[in-house]
Design an enzyme around this catalytic site. Structure first.
Site, PDB file in Angstrom:
ATOM      1  N   ASP A  33       0.843  -1.125   0.015  1.00 22.71           N
ATOM      2  CA  ASP A  33       0.112  -0.081  -0.039  1.00 22.71           C
ATOM      3  C   ASP A  33       1.168   1.151   0.119  1.00 22.71           C
ATOM      4  OD1 ASP A  33      -3.233   0.486   0.967  1.00 22.71           O
ATOM      5  OD2 ASP A  33      -1.770   2.234   1.068  1.00 22.71           O
ATOM      6  N   ASN A  89     -13.011  -3.060   2.588  1.00 29.73           N
ATOM      7  CA  ASN A  89     -14.102  -1.816   2.579  1.00 29.73           C
ATOM      8  C   ASN A  89     -15.042  -2.159   1.283  1.00 29.73           C
ATOM      9  OD1 ASN A  89     -13.105  -0.974   4.939  1.00 29.73           O
ATOM     10  ND2 ASN A  89     -11.845   0.345   3.780  1.00 29.73           N
ATOM     11  N   HIS A 102     -10.554  -4.871  -3.099  1.00 25.47           N
ATOM     12  CA  HIS A 102      -9.085  -5.026  -2.520  1.00 25.47           C
ATOM     13  C   HIS A 102      -9.494  -5.565  -0.985  1.00 25.47           C
ATOM     14  CE1 HIS A 102     -10.139  -0.687  -2.179  1.00 25.47           C
ATOM     15  NE2 HIS A 102      -9.606  -0.918  -1.060  1.00 25.47           N
TER      16      HIS A 102
HETATM   17  P1  AMP Z   1      -9.945   1.852   0.566  1.00 25.73           P
HETATM   18  O1  AMP Z   1     -10.051   2.982   1.435  1.00 25.73           O
HETATM   19  O2  AMP Z   1     -10.312   0.650   1.146  1.00 25.73           O
HETATM   20  O3  AMP Z   1     -10.583   2.120  -0.887  1.00 25.73           O
HETATM   21  O4  AMP Z   1      -8.297   1.857   0.654  1.00 25.73           O
HETATM   22  C1  AMP Z   1      -7.868   2.139  -0.615  1.00 25.73           C
HETATM   23  C2  AMP Z   1      -6.144   1.958  -0.548  1.00 25.73           C
HETATM   24  O5  AMP Z   1      -5.396   1.984  -1.649  1.00 25.73           O
HETATM   25  C3  AMP Z   1      -5.362   2.999   0.580  1.00 25.73           C
HETATM   26  O6  AMP Z   1      -4.820   2.321   1.645  1.00 25.73           O
HETATM   27  C4  AMP Z   1      -4.328   3.700  -0.577  1.00 25.73           C
HETATM   28  O7  AMP Z   1      -3.352   4.032   0.285  1.00 25.73           O
HETATM   29  C5  AMP Z   1      -4.025   2.601  -1.419  1.00 25.73           C
HETATM   30  N1  AMP Z   1      -3.692   3.218  -2.492  1.00 25.73           N
HETATM   31  C6  AMP Z   1      -4.305   3.973  -3.393  1.00 25.73           C
HETATM   32  N2  AMP Z   1      -3.579   4.206  -4.540  1.00 25.73           N
HETATM   33  C7  AMP Z   1      -2.344   3.388  -4.655  1.00 25.73           C
HETATM   34  C8  AMP Z   1      -1.292   3.026  -5.341  1.00 25.73           C
HETATM   35  N3  AMP Z   1      -1.122   3.529  -6.562  1.00 25.73           N
HETATM   36  N4  AMP Z   1      -0.444   2.189  -4.791  1.00 25.73           N
HETATM   37  C9  AMP Z   1      -0.580   1.555  -3.872  1.00 25.73           C
HETATM   38  N5  AMP Z   1      -1.694   1.548  -2.912  1.00 25.73           N
HETATM   39  C10 AMP Z   1      -2.496   2.540  -3.263  1.00 25.73           C
END
Ligand code: AMP
Length: 142
Positions: A33, A89, A102
């Site tokens: 992440d 989520n 995810h």
């Molecule tokens: P959610 O709130 O469950 O949708 O979590 C989305 C997650 O994706 C967050 O923890 C972000 O830090 C992560 N995220 C977003 N863009 C990227 C990226 N390009 N590479 C890795 N993680 C990401």
């Protein structure tokens, strides 16, 4: 394979934007992440674009969770964590920011300061039974 051209995770799957990859299977991809909640915070995503768990075939969800389960063991060892939260989520109201399925693997350490501010309330047994009946009547393949 379904893909959303505007989806950041679809772009990661396609290698169009960089990621620190951990593992790949025919249905899943795991990477670090970019905004870690704790040291070693990783994500396991579907290769194909599904908005969330409720939009995905259960068999695909199972295959992706299989990778998450294997990765949780490796991650916990690698960062010497004492525990791991598995968080997933579904929907904006549930905290989902990236609308591509995810699973979060969040290694946990003593005194890491992370807490879930979700207050529990005592259940009304009659309501539990009523809700359970409503769920079970909608459950397919059970
Ligand atoms: P959610 O709130 O469950 O949708 O979590 C989305 C997650 O994706 C967050 O923890 C972000 O830090 C992560 N995220 C977003 N863009 C990227 C990226 N390009 N590479 C890795 N993680 C990401």
């Amino acid at each position: 394979m379904a893909r959303d051209p505007d989806c950041v995770f679809c772009k990661i799957v396609a290698g169009e934007i960089p990621s620190v990859r951990l593992a790949e299977t025919p249905l899943a991809l795991a990477f670090m992440d970019i905004g870690p909640i704790s040291r070693g915070h990783a994500l396991v995503i579907s290769r194909e674009h599904y908005e969330d768990l409720t939009a995905m075939p259960p068999q695909t969800a199972g295959a992706i969770h299989e990778l998450a389960a294997r990765l949780a063991v490796a991650l916990k060892e690698a960062v010497a964590a004492e525990g791991v939260n598995v968080l997933q989520n579904n929907g904006r109201v549930a905290g989902q920011v990236v609308p591509h399925f995810h699973i979060h693997l969040i290694p946990r350490f003593a005194n890491d300061g992370l807490r879930w501010p979700w207050p529990a309330k005592p259940a009304d047994p009659a309501e539990l039974k009523r809700l359970a009946d409503q769920v079970v009547s909608r459950l397919s393949g059970a």
